[in-house]
Design an enzyme around this catalytic site. Sequence first.
Site, short mmCIF file in Angstrom:
data_model
loop_
_atom_site.label_atom_id
_atom_site.label_comp_id
_atom_site.label_asym_id
_atom_site.label_seq_id
_atom_site.Cartn_x
_atom_site.Cartn_y
_atom_site.Cartn_z
CG ASP A 26 -2.90 -0.78 -2.14
OD1 ASP A 26 -2.98 0.39 -1.75
OD2 ASP A 26 -3.40 -1.75 -1.52
CB SER A 38 -0.93 -0.08 1.21
OG SER A 38 -1.81 0.97 1.24
CG ASP A 55 -3.07 3.75 -1.22
OD1 ASP A 55 -3.68 3.51 -2.28
OD2 ASP A 55 -3.13 2.99 -0.23
CB ALA A 58 -10.33 11.12 8.36
CG ASN A 59 -7.21 6.55 6.01
OD1 ASN A 59 -8.14 6.25 5.26
ND2 ASN A 59 -6.69 5.68 6.87
CB ALA A 112 -3.45 0.90 21.58
CB SER A 113 -1.00 2.54 16.75
OG SER A 113 -0.69 1.91 15.52
N GLY A 114 -3.04 0.16 15.90
CA GLY A 114 -3.08 -1.25 15.52
C GLY A 114 -1.91 -1.64 14.63
CB THR A 115 -0.32 -0.16 11.90
OG1 THR A 115 -0.28 1.23 12.21
CG2 THR A 115 -1.65 -0.50 11.26
#
Length: 540
Positions: free
Chosen positions: A289, A72, A287, A382-383, A507-510
């Site tokens: 992909d 991505s 982006d 939003a992204n 918490a971020s998932g990535t």
Amino acid sequence: MDISITRQQLSQITKFSTLHPRPEGHKYAYGTAGFRLLGSLLDSVVFRVGLLAALRSRKLDGETIGVMITASHNPPDDNGVKLIDPQGEMLEASWETYATKFANAETDDELTKEYLAVAEALKINLDSPSNVVFARDTRASGPALVAALKDGLRAAAADYADYRILTTPQLHYIVKCINTGKSATPYGDPSEQGYFDKLSTAFKIVTKGKPKPPIVTVDAANGVGGPKLKELARCIGSDYLDINVVKDEIDAVERLNFQCGADFVKTQQKLPVGLEPAPFELYASLDGDADRIVFYYVDESNKFHLLDGDKIASLAAMFIRDLIAVSGVDLQVGVVQTAYANGSSSKYLTDILKVPITVTPTGVKHLHHAAQLFDVGVYFEANGHGTVLFSNSSMKTLESFEAQNPGQQDAVTTLLSLAALINQTVGDALSDLLLVIAILSHKAWGPNEWDLTYTDLPNRLVRVVVKDRTAFKTEDAERRLIEPKGLQGNIDALVKKYKSGRSFVRASGTEDAVRVYAEAATRLEADELAVKVSDSLKGL
Ligand code: 16G
Ligand code: MG
């Protein structure tokens, strides 16, 4: 289950696995976007994903499963792999655990044992048909990873088809087409040309009789979206659409997502480097992909204005709501957002458009499932990742609707064509691009008129490294913390001091960090709130 076939398959898996050794010491996890990391660490993972895809197809009576090799918006040296379920949806969550287990099996034997364990636990007949299709983006590590994937599929005795280089949403489309091919409602022709034909035909119907849209310049992040968009534009024809594709150097692999693309523009809130925009013309960035898109323009003083996923969702919801009203069909449009949606967008949807909103945790699969509960569900992060889903029953309602006048007929035809134009499987930058252009053409709007629908509240996103992000537990679609205890009370007290203030921590998932989001009436206040909330996490 035929024992000799099982034995033969297991011995093939052990044999092929020796060609794809697992790097020592690395822990893999199938996350929200599949496996994603340095391409050089993925050979064994992709081989093993091949095994899992074969099993998944067998579990679903030979329905076709997709495997997409892409990272991505990540940098060029990264790569990734994710599975696509039969209706073009993300892999069912319960299988993510198997993916992680396969990837982390220490030895070839352990892997083979895991394979058999999953087959036995889920009563999968290893002798039954298995069908897998796959594609990749333009990254240099792609071809070698495809070879690893093929080994996995061969070892597991799956039938497969290589769709070569595609955007992620194109492969989702193809998977759905294959699996609905023999149903009463086939989704389309399972080929890239089928995809282009479906979108271009729908676009021409939706924009029929409207003035030709003004030129749009698209930054393709030097990724797979560039050549695909050019091909799509060629299919539509320059009588209907003028698209200027920039940042389309797919052979300069090191330029992928570099200082350009949807993620760069959204997170930096600025133009791709080197772009010299004309005032009030429409621009967009994809982006790597092509499953995300954001739009933007500059005004007369060269000030940058971002039109993000929230703006796309609001535009689409407004347009569809109005068409439904004109047509007289009894359908409800709803919008799905996450906590990151700008407060002004939620207010606009609720107060002005009177459209219901559902808020879900971050991650496309959550939004997608919530959108399926509406007759017409618009979802966007939003992204810039999102799409519009028409439920099966709304499609039937629209198809069988008897219009009382030409106005109603027009509206119903447009709604049906929108359902064909908008990718029903996953957020698709190319399809979303055409959707936005079509709506602007209907309204005779330029980017600034679109932007005027509401004004974003200034906001700030801060990444904070903490000792243990798993200690951060949320409720209410990530908008409130339940743990660490007491923290939410502090955040509430801070937020109260700011006009139109809102802030949350998750918490971020990535990444190994937590994210603090804050918005308020002015830039200064939004920044201050973000800093204060971040400070309140000190020592945690
Ligand atoms: C993943 C998600 C994306 C989400 C992002 C949040 C998918 C396909 N992708 O990239 O939707 O916005 O994670 O990242 O679901 P974060 O958890 O680090 O904030
Ligand atoms: Mg993407």
